[in-house]
Design an enzyme around this catalytic site. Sequence first.
Site, short mmCIF file in Angstrom:
data_model
loop_
_atom_site.label_atom_id
_atom_site.label_comp_id
_atom_site.label_asym_id
_atom_site.label_seq_id
_atom_site.Cartn_x
_atom_site.Cartn_y
_atom_site.Cartn_z
N GLY A 186 -3.30 -3.47 4.87
CA GLY A 186 -1.98 -2.96 4.49
C GLY A 186 -0.87 -3.88 4.95
O GLY A 186 0.13 -4.10 4.25
N ASN A 217 3.87 7.22 9.11
CA ASN A 217 2.59 7.30 9.83
C ASN A 217 2.66 8.06 11.14
O ASN A 217 1.65 8.51 11.65
CB ASN A 217 2.02 5.89 10.09
CG ASN A 217 3.05 4.95 10.65
OD1 ASN A 217 4.14 4.78 10.11
ND2 ASN A 217 2.72 4.33 11.77
N GLN A 260 -0.22 5.53 4.21
CA GLN A 260 -0.55 6.89 4.68
C GLN A 260 -0.51 7.91 3.55
O GLN A 260 -0.70 9.10 3.80
CB GLN A 260 0.42 7.33 5.78
CG GLN A 260 0.30 6.51 7.05
CD GLN A 260 -1.03 6.73 7.78
OE1 GLN A 260 -1.76 7.69 7.52
NE2 GLN A 260 -1.34 5.85 8.71
N SER A 303 -4.22 0.74 1.96
CA SER A 303 -5.20 0.16 2.88
C SER A 303 -6.44 1.05 2.91
O SER A 303 -6.32 2.28 2.98
CB SER A 303 -4.57 0.06 4.27
OG SER A 303 -5.50 -0.47 5.19
N ALA A 304 -7.63 0.43 2.88
CA ALA A 304 -8.87 1.21 2.72
C ALA A 304 -9.22 2.05 3.94
O ALA A 304 -9.74 3.15 3.81
CB ALA A 304 -10.02 0.25 2.42
N HIS A 305 -8.92 1.52 5.13
CA HIS A 305 -9.47 2.20 6.31
C HIS A 305 -8.79 3.51 6.66
O HIS A 305 -9.16 4.19 7.60
CB HIS A 305 -9.55 1.24 7.52
CG HIS A 305 -8.24 0.93 8.18
ND1 HIS A 305 -7.86 1.49 9.38
CD2 HIS A 305 -7.22 0.11 7.82
CE1 HIS A 305 -6.68 1.02 9.75
NE2 HIS A 305 -6.27 0.17 8.82
N THR A 357 -12.27 -16.55 -1.19
CA THR A 357 -13.47 -15.90 -1.71
C THR A 357 -13.38 -14.39 -1.51
O THR A 357 -13.02 -13.92 -0.42
CB THR A 357 -14.73 -16.46 -1.00
OG1 THR A 357 -14.76 -17.86 -1.24
CG2 THR A 357 -16.00 -15.82 -1.53
N CYS A 371 2.65 4.36 22.47
CA CYS A 371 3.72 4.51 23.43
C CYS A 371 3.79 3.17 24.15
O CYS A 371 3.02 2.90 25.05
CB CYS A 371 3.36 5.64 24.37
SG CYS A 371 4.70 6.18 25.36
N1 PLP Z 1 1.70 0.86 7.01
C1 PLP Z 1 1.46 2.05 7.56
C2 PLP Z 1 2.35 3.19 7.23
C3 PLP Z 1 0.39 2.22 8.43
O1 PLP Z 1 0.15 3.41 8.98
C4 PLP Z 1 -0.43 1.09 8.72
C5 PLP Z 1 -1.55 1.21 9.68
O2 PLP Z 1 -1.52 2.00 10.59
C6 PLP Z 1 -0.14 -0.12 8.10
C7 PLP Z 1 0.93 -0.21 7.25
C8 PLP Z 1 -0.97 -1.33 8.34
O3 PLP Z 1 -2.19 -1.22 7.65
P1 PLP Z 1 -3.42 -2.15 8.09
O4 PLP Z 1 -3.95 -1.58 9.35
O5 PLP Z 1 -4.39 -2.04 6.97
O6 PLP Z 1 -2.88 -3.52 8.24
#
Ligand code: PLP
Length: 375
Positions: free
Chosen positions: A69, A149, A179, A197-199, A236, A321
């Site tokens: 992301g 987030n 999110q 973002s996939a995770h 790649t 924090c």
């Molecule tokens: N943007 C938001 C709102 C997120 O919560 C996060 C990850 O916590 C990111 C961007 C960054 O994503 P990535 O961990 O895939 O770089």
Amino acid sequence: MIYLDHAATTPVPRAVADAMYAVLTEQYGNPSSQYPFGAGMKKQAELWRAAVAALMDCPADRLFFTSCGTEGDNWALRAAAWQNRHVGRHIVTTAVEHSAVLECCKWLERDGYEVTYLAPDQDGTITAAQVLEAVRPDTAAVSVMLVNNELGTVYPVAEIAKGLTARNPKTLLHTDAVQGLTAFSARTLGADFVTVSAHKIGGPKGIGALYIGPRVKNPRPLLPGGGQERGLRSGTEATAQMAGFARAAELRLERLDRDREHLAALQAYAREKLLAIPDMVPVGAGTAPHILSVSLAGWPAGNIVTDLGGQDICVSAGSACHQGKPSHVVAALKLPKRVAAGVIRLSFGPGTTEAEIDACAEALRRHHDTRMPML
Ligand code: PLP
């Protein structure tokens, strides 16, 4: 372990890991190779792209895989600034964006851009009118996240997109939807760039995607090189990650309504349980169903996270924090000091249960009853 930190990252379901394993061990050809074992993967990659595009509801040929992301956010802002370099050097964003956006904006400032950081109210709300008012004739880009987030606040991206047409039709709109991946349609959102973002949805770490809409005429390549991702992001292809992202997207799409209902019910349950604890107060007018932000006012969040962590309960203290200081999001809310100090975030996934929330609430109550608050 009780994992209530799905906004940080999510577990990978077996089906996703299996899809990745098959690619790593059997279908490991390089999509750029000439022979069928490799070249076949090029076609496969398009199927994976289509699966992610289906979840985002966008045309697959406008979706580009990235490594995360953070990469998507950086690419989008740079590409918007590049396309609109003759429009001006002004950018509008919010003070509550992820640091992937904020830090990129700081770099753009070093490159001569002026950035307006919009402040939220104490609930975390930022209105479309507030954003549009900040847009000027020289505004190259607006970047407003879809779901915060830390707070779960949903921002009015579609309304901003509509308003921008009248305010400055040249300004390009980016939204960080990391999110909010299961909560929007890129087709109706109206943003020119959408980062995911996939995770965050049961996919692997190390892969994301960026939707680039039709108003972006000749997107500036992120990585010039071998020409992958239609020449815009060479390197790649991370085929196993793509396979995992695609499978996670399919699983999410299959269970979209069920998951949304489950998460909304869990959030309401957690809110009631947690707010019954003395000194616990709600934080932010969050409306995304998977995130709940609260504060045990007077009890430092870092200590809460450590205490619960010792009991195998994972929650987070805002986005982190940082050395005892509240995160930039919490700081932007300008809450009373005792409230700001105690902000914690619980975030849920499809597998989260009420029993896990009960155990977390119990641990928080114990923390309140047995630990000293700050002076
Ligand atoms: N943007 C938001 C709102 C997120 O919560 C996060 C990850 O916590 C990111 C961007 C960054 O994503 P990535 O961990 O895939 O770089």
